[in-house]
Enzyme design. Sequence first.
Site, PDB file in Angstrom:
ATOM      1  N   ARG A  19      14.188 -21.666  -8.674  1.00  0.00           N
ATOM      2  CA  ARG A  19      15.445 -21.794  -7.926  1.00  0.00           C
ATOM      3  C   ARG A  19      15.953 -20.437  -7.443  1.00  0.00           C
ATOM      4  O   ARG A  19      16.635 -20.354  -6.421  1.00  0.00           O
ATOM      5  CB  ARG A  19      16.513 -22.438  -8.809  1.00  0.00           C
ATOM      6  CG  ARG A  19      16.296 -23.907  -9.113  1.00  0.00           C
ATOM      7  CD  ARG A  19      17.467 -24.448  -9.920  1.00  0.00           C
ATOM      8  NE  ARG A  19      17.285 -25.845 -10.297  1.00  0.00           N
ATOM      9  CZ  ARG A  19      18.194 -26.564 -10.950  1.00  0.00           C
ATOM     10  NH1 ARG A  19      19.351 -25.993 -11.298  1.00  0.00           N
ATOM     11  NH2 ARG A  19      17.972 -27.821 -11.258  1.00  0.00           N
ATOM     12  N   GLU A  72       0.829  -1.210   0.000  1.00  0.00           N
ATOM     13  CA  GLU A  72       0.000   0.000   0.000  1.00  0.00           C
ATOM     14  C   GLU A  72       0.863   1.259   0.000  1.00  0.00           C
ATOM     15  O   GLU A  72       0.567   2.228  -0.705  1.00  0.00           O
ATOM     16  CB  GLU A  72      -0.913   0.012   1.231  1.00  0.00           C
ATOM     17  CG  GLU A  72      -1.820  -1.211   1.357  1.00  0.00           C
ATOM     18  CD  GLU A  72      -1.225  -2.322   2.208  1.00  0.00           C
ATOM     19  OE1 GLU A  72      -1.991  -2.938   2.966  1.00  0.00           O
ATOM     20  OE2 GLU A  72      -0.003  -2.570   2.113  1.00  0.00           O
ATOM     21  N   ALA A  95       8.684 -32.612 -14.277  1.00  0.00           N
ATOM     22  CA  ALA A  95       8.395 -32.556 -15.710  1.00  0.00           C
ATOM     23  C   ALA A  95       8.125 -33.974 -16.187  1.00  0.00           C
ATOM     24  O   ALA A  95       8.832 -34.923 -15.808  1.00  0.00           O
ATOM     25  CB  ALA A  95       9.570 -31.944 -16.471  1.00  0.00           C
ATOM     26  N   GLY A 125      13.128 -37.467  -7.962  1.00  0.00           N
ATOM     27  CA  GLY A 125      12.407 -38.441  -8.767  1.00  0.00           C
ATOM     28  C   GLY A 125      11.115 -38.891  -8.121  1.00  0.00           C
ATOM     29  O   GLY A 125      10.636 -38.302  -7.138  1.00  0.00           O
ATOM     30  N   CYS A 176      -0.152   0.172   8.038  1.00  0.00           N
ATOM     31  CA  CYS A 176      -0.645   0.604   6.729  1.00  0.00           C
ATOM     32  C   CYS A 176      -2.009   1.279   6.842  1.00  0.00           C
ATOM     33  O   CYS A 176      -2.362   2.114   6.016  1.00  0.00           O
ATOM     34  CB  CYS A 176      -0.722  -0.586   5.782  1.00  0.00           C
ATOM     35  SG  CYS A 176       0.894  -1.165   5.231  1.00  0.00           S
ATOM     36  N   CYS A 215      -2.196  -4.008   7.452  1.00  0.00           N
ATOM     37  CA  CYS A 215      -1.795  -4.207   8.839  1.00  0.00           C
ATOM     38  C   CYS A 215      -2.200  -3.006   9.695  1.00  0.00           C
ATOM     39  O   CYS A 215      -2.279  -1.874   9.221  1.00  0.00           O
ATOM     40  CB  CYS A 215      -0.296  -4.448   8.934  1.00  0.00           C
ATOM     41  SG  CYS A 215       0.730  -3.057   8.416  1.00  0.00           S
TER      42      CYS A 215
END
Length: 367
Positions: A181, A46, A151, A297, A81, A72
């Site tokens: 990553r 914000e 995948a 795996g 905020c 908050c």
Amino acid sequence: MTRAADLALRGRGRTAPNPCVGALLVRDGEVLAEGWHETYGGPHAEVNCLARARKSGVDPASCELYVTLEPCNHQGKTPPCTKTILDAGIKNVVIGCADPNPEVAGGGAKALRKAGVEVRLGVLEERCRDLIADFLLWKTTDRPYVILKMAATLDGRIAARGGRPEQISGPESQAFAHGLRAFCGAVIVGGNTFYSDDPMLTCRLPGLPKDHQQPFAVVVTRRLPKAHNFKLIQDRPERVVFWTGEQELRTHTAEDLTRRGCRIWGLPQGPAGLDLGLGLARLRSELSCWHVLCEGGGRLAQSLAERDLVDEFVLILAPLVLGDEQAKSLFSGRRTRNIAEAWNYRFTDFSREGQDVRLSYRPRRNG
């Protein structure tokens, strides 16, 4: 709110252990300013949005504020905020989801309403709650948020029957994986993946900052490797963690790896295997890993899933079909008698990555 949610994702990983949040100012259906929580300890979404509005000459008092998470109402690393919103003269606030933090739940919306602001709560709520799933997990458990990325071919195979490492997904999907990553504190693989691939498990996106910290490489294995056989150990031993049985701690191999700089964590072993939950808790408490990525795996994926340690499942499907029932499956090592025993996941997102399709799921933990 959809746009605000997209903005929030720009801060993913950099705001931990705070949630990622997006905000924007709208007048007559037009977005006039945008902001998101960019880094831990920095201004909230914000505040950034209001700062950009003022820089562009936009009067926030004439706008409606959209924000993915309840503002908050407490003093933390930054001021409340709610006070910033009230000081800006905003009279209408639309909130995606309430703050689940039990320490402050409901305080922001209540304070705004008490001050005369019209508040709408629960707009695109499920999407906005998914944005803070990691934050909620950190508040209720001692472990990091786990992303399982795999995948596969269209028939659910991650490798041919011999298990030899071969690339399945295309370059766009690989770039997406490296993006994961980039903000994860650790990348976890199983022993079979480690011994067959000798992966580096680093983020290799172009344009990374010079001070970018590469993720820890975590290898789950029952037997420790000889250091001279693996490039990962030779090149960055100080970022390598082995999860293994407690008996392995007393071997000469463990001593050699430790001497080189690797961490060897002996985990208790039960009927279902190593205590992966304990390993995850140590990643958070000892190495400050808030997000971890699993690229293992089928057996490692199986072990995490059956212990309810998968918080987000990212599946990349390549336009390939093996058609071999003995090829390696996405998940393996379980015996089931009927569909009622299947784990149930909730679909959350999809996209096209070149010729591949990326699907995202979350576990159905609350029905």
